[in-house]
Design a protein around this motif. Sequence first.
Motif, PDB file in Angstrom:
ATOM      1  N   LYS A  12       0.836  -1.214   0.000  1.00  8.75           N
ATOM      2  CA  LYS A  12       0.000   0.000   0.000  1.00  8.75           C
ATOM      3  C   LYS A  12       0.868   1.260   0.000  1.00  8.75           C
ATOM      4  CE  LYS A  12      -4.239  -1.947   1.959  1.00  8.75           C
ATOM      5  NZ  LYS A  12      -3.892  -3.367   1.758  1.00  8.75           N
ATOM      6  N   VAL A  65       2.116   1.617  -3.551  1.00  4.63           N
ATOM      7  CA  VAL A  65       1.029   2.111  -4.412  1.00  4.63           C
ATOM      8  C   VAL A  65       0.890   3.616  -4.222  1.00  4.63           C
ATOM      9  CG1 VAL A  65      -1.471   2.080  -4.794  1.00  4.63           C
ATOM     10  CG2 VAL A  65      -0.233  -0.078  -4.480  1.00  4.63           C
ATOM     11  N   ALA A  66       0.897   4.057  -2.958  1.00  6.92           N
ATOM     12  CA  ALA A  66       0.742   5.489  -2.668  1.00  6.92           C
ATOM     13  C   ALA A  66       1.877   6.292  -3.295  1.00  6.92           C
ATOM     14  CB  ALA A  66       0.694   5.713  -1.161  1.00  6.92           C
ATOM     15  N   GLN A 121       1.412   6.554  -7.026  1.00  8.38           N
ATOM     16  CA  GLN A 121       0.258   7.380  -7.442  1.00  8.38           C
ATOM     17  C   GLN A 121       0.737   8.785  -7.797  1.00  8.38           C
ATOM     18  OE1 GLN A 121      -2.671   6.419  -8.091  1.00  8.38           O
ATOM     19  NE2 GLN A 121      -3.272   4.694  -6.822  1.00  8.38           N
ATOM     20  N   ASN A 137       2.995   9.476  -9.762  1.00  8.26           N
ATOM     21  CA  ASN A 137       3.398   9.544 -11.183  1.00  8.26           C
ATOM     22  C   ASN A 137       2.181   9.893 -12.052  1.00  8.26           C
ATOM     23  OD1 ASN A 137       5.329   9.511 -13.174  1.00  8.26           O
ATOM     24  ND2 ASN A 137       5.404   7.268 -13.367  1.00  8.26           N
ATOM     25  N   ALA A 138       1.368  10.791 -11.532  1.00  7.72           N
ATOM     26  CA  ALA A 138       0.053  11.074 -12.142  1.00  7.72           C
ATOM     27  C   ALA A 138       0.171  11.662 -13.541  1.00  7.72           C
ATOM     28  CB  ALA A 138      -0.727  12.022 -11.244  1.00  7.72           C
ATOM     29  N   CYS A 154       0.776   8.908 -15.990  1.00  9.39           N
ATOM     30  CA  CYS A 154      -0.472   8.142 -16.151  1.00  9.39           C
ATOM     31  C   CYS A 154      -1.455   8.924 -17.009  1.00  9.39           C
ATOM     32  CB  CYS A 154      -1.095   7.830 -14.787  1.00  9.39           C
ATOM     33  SG  CYS A 154      -0.192   6.553 -13.897  1.00  9.39           S
ATOM     34  N   SER A 195      -7.949   2.444 -11.828  1.00 12.36           N
ATOM     35  CA  SER A 195      -8.399   2.147 -10.463  1.00 12.36           C
ATOM     36  C   SER A 195      -7.942   0.802  -9.921  1.00 12.36           C
ATOM     37  CB  SER A 195      -9.932   2.217 -10.406  1.00 12.36           C
ATOM     38  OG  SER A 195     -10.473   1.285 -11.313  1.00 12.36           O
ATOM     39  N   THR A 255      -4.944  -1.476  -8.795  1.00 13.17           N
ATOM     40  CA  THR A 255      -3.522  -1.323  -8.435  1.00 13.17           C
ATOM     41  C   THR A 255      -2.886  -2.672  -8.096  1.00 13.17           C
ATOM     42  OG1 THR A 255      -4.161  -0.866  -6.145  1.00 13.17           O
ATOM     43  CG2 THR A 255      -3.858   1.034  -7.581  1.00 13.17           C
ATOM     44  N   PHE A 264       3.608   2.487 -12.825  1.00 13.93           N
ATOM     45  CA  PHE A 264       2.444   2.769 -11.988  1.00 13.93           C
ATOM     46  C   PHE A 264       1.943   1.434 -11.443  1.00 13.93           C
ATOM     47  CE2 PHE A 264      -1.303   1.281 -14.508  1.00 13.93           C
ATOM     48  CZ  PHE A 264      -0.605   0.799 -15.607  1.00 13.93           C
ATOM     49  N   TYR A 265       1.148   1.477 -10.405  1.00 10.44           N
ATOM     50  CA  TYR A 265       0.497   0.248  -9.935  1.00 10.44           C
ATOM     51  C   TYR A 265      -0.821   0.115 -10.683  1.00 10.44           C
ATOM     52  CZ  TYR A 265       3.836  -1.299  -6.490  1.00 10.44           C
ATOM     53  OH  TYR A 265       4.965  -1.808  -5.891  1.00 10.44           O
TER      54      TYR A 265
END
Length: 422
Positions: free
Chosen positions: A165, A168-169, A172, A174-175, A178, A228, A230, A259-260
């Motif tokens: 987790k 993953v956070a 995230q 790397n928006a 994405c 959505s 991950t 990314f996850y």
Amino acid sequence: MAAQESSAYSALSVDTLTARLANLSAITRHVGQDTAAWKVREVGDGNLNLVFIVDGPSGSVIVKQALPYVRLVGDSWPLPLKRAFFEYNALTRQAQRDPHSVPDIYHFDESQALIVMEFLQPHIILRGKLIKGERVADLGDVLGKFCARTAFRGSDLSMDTTNKKEDVALFQGNADLCDISESLVFTDPYYDAERNHHTPQLDPVIASLRNDVELKTQAQHMLARFASNTETMCHGDLHTGSIMCTDVETKIIDPEFAFYGPIGFDLGMLVANFLMAYFSQPAHRAAGELEDYQNWVLQVIADLHASYIAEFTHLWNSERTGMLYPASMFKDQGHSSQGALEDRLAMIWEDAMGICGIEMHRRILSLAHNADFEAIEDTSVRAPLEARNLEMGRQLVLTRSDIKDVDALTALARSYNTKDIL
Ligand code: SR1
Ligand code: MG
């Protein structure tokens, strides 16, 4: 190897690199301390970054630096430097999850968005080898293991759930990268977006694709999963331009889009790029060698799939230490988890087939095309080959749950390879 300097970012150039990095031991220990003997070349041919080769008396290194904008488009499209941080973090995780699969990292400087890494020599970009008709030993096997190991070991099948987790956070963040995939891969191909371009003779095929509401709906269903789900850390841009090979060795580079996301993402994108190599071959090969070489490309896909399944199964049975399908529920109860494994593999494959079809579309319809087709100068030769690729992509997206195995996929490719669509 850890982050060092904290000076303000400034893009390197062939003229400034030696003076600016002369004291960096990560470079001098590989190329030599006599900076007067260093030779610097800028060789970046990708869409985003600067890539320098520094040659010296003792060896060579790569210096990769992010630019604050998309190189392909220019400074009208700003892009955060932070992507170098995600590339560095992805490379270190890939090196742990599949040792020797990626270049060695010698140094990372976050403020300069700069990574110093191993110069892979005499490796060249796989896409170039495929266009030239060259073969690489064990290619599918190595890539299948890479996809399976990074997928499994970056997921809740393997990782401690708190670490997972937290990771993953982290990714995230790397928006912006994405966001590029969300637009260029999943959305722009399906309407006349501003940055799109295509071979003019494809107009009727493209009109049909963009009027196919079910196709657009299914592509958006895949985007919803991309945004959505991950499940694991994906490379995020695993095409044949992100792979460097000799005739016998394969390495994976450039995970700045990491990314996850869905486990099937990397597998699907990779298969798509081999299919595009396959469909473009009639323009690159003489008649006498075409069939053999196309068969080899399809065999690479088959090997990749077989290696993926074998490795994922091996890890399932030997390294399933995460929270999913725990031994306490299965083995310790005398129950087999084989059915659960087969279900998961089927879900991964279905996602992969959907992503595969979408990637086949975006490389012909969206901003960033690939050389397999773009190098075909005569558009009257290029367009019919691209049309086969587009229509097979449509079938994959629409019927992804029906393509049960790799034999069904390669049979489909063979049938589209003989179709006259234009
Ligand atoms: C603006 S970046 C365009 C493409 O290049 C990268 O390699 C990714 O594939 C991205 O989609
Ligand atoms: Mg790249």
